[in-house]
Design a protein around this motif. Sequence first.
Motif, PDB file in Angstrom:
ATOM      1  N   THR A  20     -25.970  69.173   3.998  1.00 51.26           N
ATOM      2  CA  THR A  20     -26.519  69.552   2.696  1.00 51.26           C
ATOM      3  C   THR A  20     -26.711  68.300   1.855  1.00 51.26           C
ATOM      4  O   THR A  20     -25.811  67.452   1.782  1.00 51.26           O
ATOM      5  N   ILE A  21     -27.887  68.178   1.254  1.00 48.11           N
ATOM      6  CA  ILE A  21     -28.190  66.997   0.437  1.00 48.11           C
ATOM      7  C   ILE A  21     -28.819  67.425  -0.886  1.00 48.11           C
ATOM      8  O   ILE A  21     -29.292  68.547  -1.027  1.00 48.11           O
ATOM      9  N   GLN A  22     -28.802  66.509  -1.835  1.00 55.18           N
ATOM     10  CA  GLN A  22     -29.558  66.689  -3.071  1.00 55.18           C
ATOM     11  C   GLN A  22     -30.349  65.413  -3.326  1.00 55.18           C
ATOM     12  O   GLN A  22     -29.974  64.327  -2.864  1.00 55.18           O
ATOM     13  N   TYR A  23     -31.455  65.551  -4.050  1.00 56.45           N
ATOM     14  CA  TYR A  23     -32.297  64.365  -4.272  1.00 56.45           C
ATOM     15  C   TYR A  23     -33.190  64.545  -5.491  1.00 56.45           C
ATOM     16  O   TYR A  23     -33.518  65.656  -5.898  1.00 56.45           O
ATOM     17  N   LEU A  24     -33.535  63.414  -6.065  1.00 56.97           N
ATOM     18  CA  LEU A  24     -34.565  63.352  -7.102  1.00 56.97           C
ATOM     19  C   LEU A  24     -35.860  62.984  -6.403  1.00 56.97           C
ATOM     20  O   LEU A  24     -35.975  61.906  -5.806  1.00 56.97           O
ATOM     21  N   GLY A  25     -36.848  63.875  -6.469  1.00 59.94           N
ATOM     22  CA  GLY A  25     -38.047  63.689  -5.652  1.00 59.94           C
ATOM     23  C   GLY A  25     -39.151  62.866  -6.287  1.00 59.94           C
ATOM     24  O   GLY A  25     -40.205  62.678  -5.678  1.00 59.94           O
ATOM     25  N   TYR A  26     -38.923  62.357  -7.498  1.00 63.44           N
ATOM     26  CA  TYR A  26     -40.005  61.792  -8.303  1.00 63.44           C
ATOM     27  C   TYR A  26     -40.737  60.631  -7.630  1.00 63.44           C
ATOM     28  O   TYR A  26     -41.940  60.485  -7.802  1.00 63.44           O
ATOM     29  N   ARG A  27     -40.057  59.817  -6.859  1.00 66.32           N
ATOM     30  CA  ARG A  27     -40.729  58.662  -6.244  1.00 66.32           C
ATOM     31  C   ARG A  27     -41.043  58.876  -4.763  1.00 66.32           C
ATOM     32  O   ARG A  27     -41.472  57.951  -4.081  1.00 66.32           O
ATOM     33  N   PHE A  28     -40.840  60.101  -4.280  1.00 67.72           N
ATOM     34  CA  PHE A  28     -41.096  60.390  -2.875  1.00 67.72           C
ATOM     35  C   PHE A  28     -42.322  61.286  -2.710  1.00 67.72           C
ATOM     36  O   PHE A  28     -42.614  62.127  -3.560  1.00 67.72           O
ATOM     37  N   HIS A  29     -42.998  61.133  -1.579  1.00 63.18           N
ATOM     38  CA  HIS A  29     -44.168  61.948  -1.253  1.00 63.18           C
ATOM     39  C   HIS A  29     -43.734  63.162  -0.423  1.00 63.18           C
ATOM     40  O   HIS A  29     -44.250  63.415   0.670  1.00 63.18           O
ATOM     41  N   GLY A  30     -42.752  63.897  -0.948  1.00 66.45           N
ATOM     42  CA  GLY A  30     -42.282  65.089  -0.267  1.00 66.45           C
ATOM     43  C   GLY A  30     -41.324  64.773   0.862  1.00 66.45           C
ATOM     44  O   GLY A  30     -40.866  63.641   1.029  1.00 66.45           O
ATOM     45  N   TRP A  31     -41.007  65.809   1.655  1.00 62.23           N
ATOM     46  CA  TRP A  31     -40.049  65.636   2.749  1.00 62.23           C
ATOM     47  C   TRP A  31     -40.701  65.057   4.000  1.00 62.23           C
ATOM     48  O   TRP A  31     -40.217  64.092   4.574  1.00 62.23           O
ATOM     49  N   LEU A  54     -34.119  68.093  11.695  1.00 59.47           N
ATOM     50  CA  LEU A  54     -35.087  69.119  11.296  1.00 59.47           C
ATOM     51  C   LEU A  54     -34.663  69.654   9.944  1.00 59.47           C
ATOM     52  O   LEU A  54     -33.468  69.815   9.679  1.00 59.47           O
ATOM     53  N   THR A  55     -35.647  69.950   9.105  1.00 60.83           N
ATOM     54  CA  THR A  55     -35.313  70.498   7.798  1.00 60.83           C
ATOM     55  C   THR A  55     -35.591  71.993   7.733  1.00 60.83           C
ATOM     56  O   THR A  55     -36.337  72.531   8.563  1.00 60.83           O
ATOM     57  N   ALA A  96     -30.473  71.025  -0.755  1.00 64.70           N
ATOM     58  CA  ALA A  96     -31.364  71.231   0.384  1.00 64.70           C
ATOM     59  C   ALA A  96     -30.546  71.012   1.652  1.00 64.70           C
ATOM     60  O   ALA A  96     -29.374  70.638   1.589  1.00 64.70           O
ATOM     61  N   ALA A  97     -31.145  71.234   2.808  1.00 63.60           N
ATOM     62  CA  ALA A  97     -30.373  71.106   4.047  1.00 63.60           C
ATOM     63  C   ALA A  97     -31.268  70.636   5.179  1.00 63.60           C
ATOM     64  O   ALA A  97     -32.465  70.921   5.213  1.00 63.60           O
ATOM     65  N   PHE A  98     -30.644  69.909   6.119  1.00 55.23           N
ATOM     66  CA  PHE A  98     -31.335  69.575   7.358  1.00 55.23           C
ATOM     67  C   PHE A  98     -30.346  69.670   8.508  1.00 55.23           C
ATOM     68  O   PHE A  98     -29.130  69.583   8.324  1.00 55.23           O
ATOM     69  N   GLU A  99     -30.882  69.887   9.702  1.00 56.41           N
ATOM     70  CA  GLU A  99     -30.054  69.991  10.899  1.00 56.41           C
ATOM     71  C   GLU A  99     -30.085  68.666  11.646  1.00 56.41           C
ATOM     72  O   GLU A  99     -31.134  68.046  11.800  1.00 56.41           O
ATOM     73  N   LEU A 100     -28.917  68.240  12.103  1.00 55.95           N
ATOM     74  CA  LEU A 100     -28.758  66.980  12.830  1.00 55.95           C
ATOM     75  C   LEU A 100     -28.319  67.289  14.255  1.00 55.95           C
ATOM     76  O   LEU A 100     -27.331  67.996  14.474  1.00 55.95           O
ATOM     77  N   PHE A 101     -29.074  66.759  15.233  1.00 52.31           N
ATOM     78  CA  PHE A 101     -28.765  66.932  16.654  1.00 52.31           C
ATOM     79  C   PHE A 101     -28.271  65.587  17.205  1.00 52.31           C
ATOM     80  O   PHE A 101     -28.956  64.564  17.066  1.00 52.31           O
ATOM     81  N   LEU A 102     -27.101  65.611  17.835  1.00 51.66           N
ATOM     82  CA  LEU A 102     -26.511  64.378  18.380  1.00 51.66           C
ATOM     83  C   LEU A 102     -26.055  64.590  19.816  1.00 51.66           C
ATOM     84  O   LEU A 102     -25.800  65.727  20.240  1.00 51.66           O
ATOM     85  N   GLU A 103     -25.914  63.491  20.531  1.00 52.66           N
ATOM     86  CA  GLU A 103     -25.372  63.545  21.893  1.00 52.66           C
ATOM     87  C   GLU A 103     -23.901  63.148  21.914  1.00 52.66           C
ATOM     88  O   GLU A 103     -23.245  63.246  22.956  1.00 52.66           O
TER      89      GLU A 103
END
Length: 260
Positions: free
Chosen positions: A11-22, A51-52, A65-72
């Motif tokens: 789970t993450i949080q972010y200020l999106g103002y300087r980013f071009h989306g995810w 993956l988001t 927000a959230a994303f899934e992390l796959f690891l070996e």
Amino acid sequence: MMQKKFFYVITIQYLGYRFHGWQKQPNLKTLHLMVDRTLNFILEKKKFKTLTSGRTDAMVSAESAAFELFLEEPIEDFDAFLTLFNYNLPQDIRALAIKVVDKDFNIIQHSKIKEYLYLFAFGDKFHPFCAPILTTILDDLDINLMKEGAKLFEGKHYLRAYCYKPTDNGIYNREIMQCELVENTIYTANFFPKKSYILRVRGKGFMRNQIRLMMGTLIELGQGKRTLEDIEASLKSDYKYNMQYIAPASGLILNSIEFE
């Protein structure tokens, strides 16, 4: 022998103002790019995939927000991982939590409830520092009428008019679980206007620019350019038009995401 894999939701949080989306895009600074770049560094180039749960537009922010992390290889110490991740992420992205999920969990397909907030104020030119998360409408607005209009969106409706560039095969019968316009008591700063407002929208699935088109329609209602009857008509399957006013992205915040 198959390589064992390990699955996590972060789970993450972010200020999106300087980013071009995810979503990653050539030659543009996006949230996915910065997250993957940071993971690549702290995992010391071990194999991973992310993956988001959904894409956000340019300048849209998130409380959760959230994303899934796959690891070996497994993460042995969650606290140490989060500390290292946050130490290396840009200051406008912060990791909040990490949890293990099983191999059957799919962050894209798993049923989820999202809550969005749209933060705005009206009637004046406000401090420029507000711009990253608060939209300014210079005109006067009829807030009470807009509150009535917001409630019309609640329930099951045909929402084709609130989809950007809809297609003939889209799924437009959708349910909005909550839609209300209230005075803002969540975000405060000494440079904020004395009064600001929040549109709160909660549901299971949202189309491209849906919240911003709903907000734009409510702004037009508050300006006297639309009526409550216009909104009622726009929610029916025989409505032939698309809403045109997409409210600015910087006022939109993904407030929470709940996986069922």
